[in-house]
Design an enzyme around this catalytic site. Structure first.
Site, PDB file in Angstrom:
ATOM      1  N   GLU A 113       0.861  -1.194   0.000  1.00 46.36           N
ATOM      2  CA  GLU A 113       0.000   0.000   0.000  1.00 46.36           C
ATOM      3  C   GLU A 113       0.891   1.235   0.000  1.00 46.36           C
ATOM      4  OE1 GLU A 113      -2.313  -0.170   3.587  1.00 46.36           O
ATOM      5  OE2 GLU A 113      -3.158  -2.122   3.102  1.00 46.36           O
ATOM      6  N   LYS A 115       2.473   4.408   1.278  1.00 41.60           N
ATOM      7  CA  LYS A 115       2.556   4.929   2.642  1.00 41.60           C
ATOM      8  C   LYS A 115       2.212   6.412   2.595  1.00 41.60           C
ATOM      9  CE  LYS A 115       5.464   4.810   6.770  1.00 41.60           C
ATOM     10  NZ  LYS A 115       5.105   6.124   7.282  1.00 41.60           N
ATOM     11  N   ASP A 117       1.669  10.168   3.379  1.00 45.16           N
ATOM     12  CA  ASP A 117       2.406  11.104   4.215  1.00 45.16           C
ATOM     13  C   ASP A 117       1.421  12.117   4.795  1.00 45.16           C
ATOM     14  OD1 ASP A 117       4.519  12.149   5.497  1.00 45.16           O
ATOM     15  OD2 ASP A 117       5.459  13.047   3.734  1.00 45.16           O
ATOM     16  N   TYR A 226      -6.809   2.062   6.216  1.00 42.63           N
ATOM     17  CA  TYR A 226      -5.970   0.900   5.939  1.00 42.63           C
ATOM     18  C   TYR A 226      -5.940  -0.151   7.030  1.00 42.63           C
ATOM     19  CZ  TYR A 226      -2.866   4.331   8.234  1.00 42.63           C
ATOM     20  OH  TYR A 226      -2.335   5.276   9.063  1.00 42.63           O
ATOM     21  N   LYS A 315      10.861   2.651   3.046  1.00 37.95           N
ATOM     22  CA  LYS A 315      10.892   4.113   2.991  1.00 37.95           C
ATOM     23  C   LYS A 315      11.566   4.626   1.727  1.00 37.95           C
ATOM     24  CE  LYS A 315      10.451   6.546   6.533  1.00 37.95           C
ATOM     25  NZ  LYS A 315       9.392   7.398   7.085  1.00 37.95           N
ATOM     26  N   CYS A 409      26.475  43.791  -9.867  1.00 35.90           N
ATOM     27  CA  CYS A 409      26.786  42.462 -10.379  1.00 35.90           C
ATOM     28  C   CYS A 409      27.975  41.904  -9.584  1.00 35.90           C
ATOM     29  CB  CYS A 409      27.125  42.530 -11.860  1.00 35.90           C
ATOM     30  SG  CYS A 409      27.796  40.965 -12.480  1.00 35.90           S
ATOM     31  N   CYS A 412      31.102  41.574 -12.323  1.00 34.74           N
ATOM     32  CA  CYS A 412      31.785  42.690 -12.978  1.00 34.74           C
ATOM     33  C   CYS A 412      31.599  44.018 -12.247  1.00 34.74           C
ATOM     34  CB  CYS A 412      31.321  42.820 -14.429  1.00 34.74           C
ATOM     35  SG  CYS A 412      29.620  43.386 -14.578  1.00 34.74           S
ATOM     36  N   CYS A 427      22.262  41.816 -15.057  1.00 40.36           N
ATOM     37  CA  CYS A 427      23.491  42.518 -15.352  1.00 40.36           C
ATOM     38  C   CYS A 427      23.445  42.810 -16.849  1.00 40.36           C
ATOM     39  CB  CYS A 427      24.702  41.639 -15.015  1.00 40.36           C
ATOM     40  SG  CYS A 427      26.235  42.332 -15.664  1.00 40.36           S
ATOM     41  N   CYS A 432      30.392  41.171 -19.478  1.00 38.04           N
ATOM     42  CA  CYS A 432      30.597  40.626 -18.125  1.00 38.04           C
ATOM     43  C   CYS A 432      31.098  39.183 -18.258  1.00 38.04           C
ATOM     44  CB  CYS A 432      29.281  40.662 -17.357  1.00 38.04           C
ATOM     45  SG  CYS A 432      29.346  39.796 -15.781  1.00 38.04           S
TER      46      CYS A 432
END
Ligand code: IVH
Length: 675
Positions: A113, A115, A117, A226, A315, A409, A412, A427, A432
Site C-alpha cells: 500500500e 505509505k 504522508d 488501511y 521508505k 553584479c 563585474c 546585469c 561581463c
C-alpha cells in the site's frame, strides 16, 4: 569538568532534544510518550533553576508555546496505535521477508500500500454512528478531534451496508492533496505574504488540529483507510484484502493502488514502480507499507513492543529535509539574469546530497525572508532542481538580519538593473565575464552543440587561462593548449579537440539553440530549421514569415530579430562560420517540431510486451521527445519500461535500483513529462 559546565552541556543537549520532540509532536509524529517528554522538560527547568545564568532567550522554558499543551481532550486508544519498522534498502526488505516467512514456516502473500504522508487517525463507530475521532498521539493516548473530523467529507458519519458491527474502530491517514495544498498556500500567500504551511503533511496536521472547527471545515482534507482497530460484532475475515473490501462496503475510502504479491521480489518491484510514479499520484507518499495478507499468519507473528512483525514500511528517500543556510549567493546567467541561490550545510534529500539550492529570484527571497544562519526546509522532488521552501522560524537565532539583494553584479561590479514588472535583476554588461562564461557553457551543453567533455569546469579553466573569450574561440583550441591545463592529460585533450571538431556538423536547429537567443528554445529552433533549412534564410526572413510557423509567436520572432540587430552578435555568427561551423546541417532524427523534448537527457530500456503499443512505437515516442532508447540496463538507465513477461532486464533494473515504469506510468510520462 565543573558541576556548572557539566550543567551547561546537559542543558544544551536537553534543549536540542526537546526542540526535536516538539517538532515531531506538532507534526503528530510523536516518538516518545508525553511522560518522557515531561521528564526532559522538568530536568531542564531544574538545571535552569539551580543555575539561573544558564537560562537563555531561546530556551523552550522561556517560550509560552515552548511548553506544549494540547487544547484537545485526551483520547485513550482501546488498542494501542503502533508504528511500523522501516526498511531503508532492498536488503532490509528482503531480510524482513525472510524473517517473516520463518516465523510461520510457510510462504507468504504480501499486500503493498502507498505509505501516505499525512497523519494517522482513529475513527470509532458505535452501531454505525461516528462517536469519536482521535489522533495517534504517543500511541496510547491521542487527542480527541471528533468535531474536526466530522467536517471532513470522506469521513463517514454513518456507516452503510448490511454488515454493520456494534463497535468498530477504523484507522487510516488524513492527508491533503497537492492541489488542495497549493490552493491553501496561495491563499495564505495572498493574505499575509508569507507561507504558513510548508508541506502537505504539515498542512494536514495543522488543519485537523484547529481549535476553531470552521477552520478545519474550510480546508480540503482527505482520508484513506488501511487498518482495523477494536471491533465487536463484525463478520470474520481471513485476509487483509477482505478487510479492505469490507471497509469500502461500509463507505470508507481505500487507496486504489493496493496490490497483492507472492514474492518479496515482486514486492520490491512494486516499491520501485511506486517510487517512479509517486509524482503522478496527486498526494505525497513517503514509502510503501508491506503487510502480510493472511490474518491467521499475522496473529502467529504478533508484535514487538513498538510495531507489528507482519508489516514493514519501505521508505523512500526523503524529499524534504531541514538544514542550515550558510549563505546566499547570486549567479549571473547567460542573459545576465541574477539568480539567488542558497549555500547549504550538505543534506541528503530526494536521494542525493544537496549543498546548493535555488531561491528562484529576487522576489522569492524577499517573500520567503530566508536569512543566512536560518534553518531552512529544502525540497528536491523527482528530477527537479533542489529548492529552498522556507525558513523554520522557531529555530531562527536571535539577531539575524534580513538578507539584502546585491545592488551590483557580483562578477563585474556594474549596477544590476531591474525592468518594470520583472521578477529578476539583470546585469546588462554584455562583456561581463559571468555572461560570457555561461554563454560558452550553454553553447556546448547537451541541449545545444552537445560537446562531450566541455562542461562548466573546463570552460572556467579555459576562460581563466585566457584561451577563450567567446564560444567561437573553442574551435581554435589545440591539443597542446588543452594539455597545458593542469589535470588535463594529452588523451582527454585529444578527445576534446575531436569532439569540438565534430560539433561543426551539428544540425542547424541545435546551432540556433546554441546561440543563446532569448526565447529561442529547441521547439522554436526546430520549427525554424525545418522550414528554412539554412541560418541565413532564417535570419533573412521577415517577422511575418517567422510567426507563420507552428509554435512560433511574436515574442520569439521579435527576440530573434532584436538579436540579429546587435553587431557583436552577427560578428559572433561570422566567427563561427569562419571556424567551419555548418549552418545548414539537416536534422538527423526527422523531428516532429510539435513535440517538446521533454525527455532530453533520459535513457530508457523497454522490456516485455506492452499492451497498448508496440515497443517500436514506444521507442519512437521517447526519441521524438529527445530521450534515448538503449538495449541494456545499467546504472545510467533512467527508466525501465516493463510490460508483461518482462524478464532479466527487469530483474537487473531492480538489482541496480533503476526506476521501473509500467505501461500506464510510461504513458503518463509521455503525456506530462517528468513531474
Ligand atoms: S498500517 C501497526 N498502512 O505510517 C501500524 N500505516 O510509520 C499500522 N501510514 O502511523 C499502520 N500509510 O500513520 C499503515 N497504508 C498504510 C499507511 C500507514 C501511512 C502511516 C501511519 C503509521 C505510520 C507508521
Amino acid at each position: 569538568m565543573s558541576d556548572a559546565s557539566n550543567a551547561a552541556v546537559r542543558a544544551a543537549s536537553l534543549r536540542t532534544e526537546i526542540e526535536y520532540h516538539n517538532d515531531r509532536y506538532y507534526n503528530d509524529e510523536q516518538e516518545i510518550a508525553d511522560a518522557e517528554f515531561d521528564a526532559l522538560l522538568r530536568e531542564l527547568i531544574q538545571i535552569e533553576t539551580e543555575y539561573p545564568e544558564l537560562v537563555i532567550d531561546g530556551s523552550p522554558t522561556q517560550r509560552p508555546g515552548g511548553v506544549r499543551q494540547s487544547s484537545f481532550a485526551p483520547a485513550e486508544h482501546l488498542v494501542p496505535m503502533l508504528s511500523l519498522d522501516n526498511a531503508m534498502s532492498k536488503d532490509e526488505l528482503v531480510a524482513w521477508g525472510v524473517r517473516a516467512a520463518k516465523l510461520v514456516e510457510r510462504d507468504l502473500e504480501f499486500v503493498t500500500e502507498p505509505k501516505m504522508d499525512g497523519l494517522a487517525i482513529s475513527l470509532l463507530y458505535r452501531d454505525g454512528m461516528l462517536v469519536r475521532g482521535a489522533t495517534r498521539g504517543d500511541g496510547r493516548v491521542g487527542e480527541d478531534v471528533t468535531e474536526n473530523v466530522r467536517t471532513i467529507g470522506e469521513v463517514p458519519k454513518q456507516l452503510r451496508g448490511k454488515r454493520i458491527p456494534s463497535l468498530l474502530e477504523i484507522r487510516g491517514e488524513i492527508y491533503m492533496s497537492l492541489t488542495a495544498f497549493e490552493t491553501l498556500a496561495a491563499a495564505q500567500r495572498d493574505a499575509n505574504k508569507t507561507v504558513v504551511v510548508v508541506n502537505p503533511r504539515n498542512a494536514a496536521a495543522g488543519s485537523l488540529r484547529q481549535k476553531d472547527v470552521s477552520v478545519t471545515a474550510s480546508r480540503d482534507l482527505s482520508l484513506f483507510c488501511y487498518q482495523l482497530g477494536i471491533v465487536e460484532g463484525a463478520p470474520t475475515f481471513e485476509t487483509h484484502r477482505e478487510v479492505l473490501e469490507w471497509m469500502s462496503e461500509l463507505g470508507f475510502s481505500v487507496n486504489p493502488h493496493i496490490e497483492t504479491h507472492c514474492t518479496i521480489e515482486a514486492v520490491f518491484s512494486e516499491c520501485n514502480s511506486l517510487l517512479g510514479r509517486r509524482h503522478l499520484l496527486g498526494y505525497d507518499i513517503d514509502g510503501v507499507v508491506v503487510k502480510v495478507n493472511d490474518l491467521g499468519q499475522r496473529s502467529e507473528m504478533g508484535f514487538t513492543s513498538k510495531a507489528p512483525r507482519w508489516a514493514i514500511a519501505f521508505k523512500f528517500p526523503p524529499e524534504e529535509r531541514t538544514t542550515v543556510l550558510r549563505d546566499i549567493h547570486v549567479s549571473i546567467g547567460r542573459t545576465g539574469r541574477a539568480t539567488p541561490f542558497a549555500m547549504l550545510e550538505p543534506v541528503f534529500v530526494g536521494g542525493v546530497t544537496v549543498s546548493t539550492a535555488t531561491l528562484h529570484n529576487q522576489d522569492e527571497v524577499a517573500r520567503k525572508d530566508v536569512r543566512p544562519g536560518d534553518t531552512v526546509v529544502v525540497r528536491r522532488a523527482g528530477d527537479v532542481i533542489p529548492e529552498v521552501v522556507g525558513p523554520v522560524l522557531a529555530k531562527r537565532p536571535a539577531g539575524l538580519v534580513p538578507w539584502a539583494f546585491p545592488k551590483e553584479c557580483p562578477v563585474c561590479g556594474v549596477p544590476l538593473a531591474r525592468e518594470d514588472g520583472a521578477a529578476n535583476s539583470r546585469c546588462l554588461n554584455l562583456s561581463c565575464a559571468a555572461r560570457q562564461w555561461s554563454l560558452i557553457v550553454y553553447f556546448a551543453s547537451r541541449g545545444a552543440m552537445d560537446i562531450e567533455g566541455l562542461g562548466d569546469e573546463r570552460v572556467a579553466q579555459f576562460v581563466d587561462a585566457g584561451l577563450v573569450v567567446d564560444a567561437a574561440d573553442i574551435y581554435n583550441l589545440t591539443i597542446d593548449d588543452i594539455a597545458a591545463i593542469p589535470r588535463l592529460g594529452a588523451k582527454s585533450a585529444a578527445a576534446l579537440v575531436a569532439a569540438i571538431a565534430g560539433s561543426k556538423q551539428t544540425p542547424l536547429w541545435r546551432v540556433l539553440v546554441a546561440l543563446g537567443i532569448k526565447h529561442v528554445g529547441p521547439s522554436a529552433a526546430q520549427a525554424f530549421a525545418k522550414y528554412f533549412r539554412t541560418l541565413d534564410a532564417i535570419f533573412d526572413a521577415p517577422v511575418e514569415r517567422l510567426i507563420e510557423l507552428d509554435g512560433v509567436g511574436a515574442v520569439i520572432a521579435e527576440s530573434l530579430k532584436a538579436w540579429i540587430e546587435i553587431p557583436t552578435n552577427t560578428a559572433f555568427v561570422e566567427k563561427l562560420r569562419a571556424a567551419g561551423v555548418s549552418f545548414d546541417t539537416a536534422d538527423d532524427r526527422g523531428y516532429d517540431a510539435s513535440v517538446e523534448p521533454t525527455l532530453a537527457g533520459l535513457t530508457f530500456v523497454l522490456t516485455g510486451t506492452l499492451g497498448g503499443q508496440t515497443r517500436e512505437a514506444a521507442a519512437a515516442k521517447i526519441e521524438a521527445r529527445a530521450g534515448k532508447v538503449t538495449n541494456s540496463v545499467s546504472k545510467k538507465t533512467s527508466y525501465v519500461v516493463a510490460g508483461d513477461a518482462a524478464g532479466s532486464k527487469l530483474a537487473k533494473a531492480e538489482l541496480l535500483g533503476v526506476t521501473v515504469l509500467d505501461e500506464a506510468a510510461f504513458d503518463r510520462l509521455i503525456e506530462h513529462g517528468v513531474a
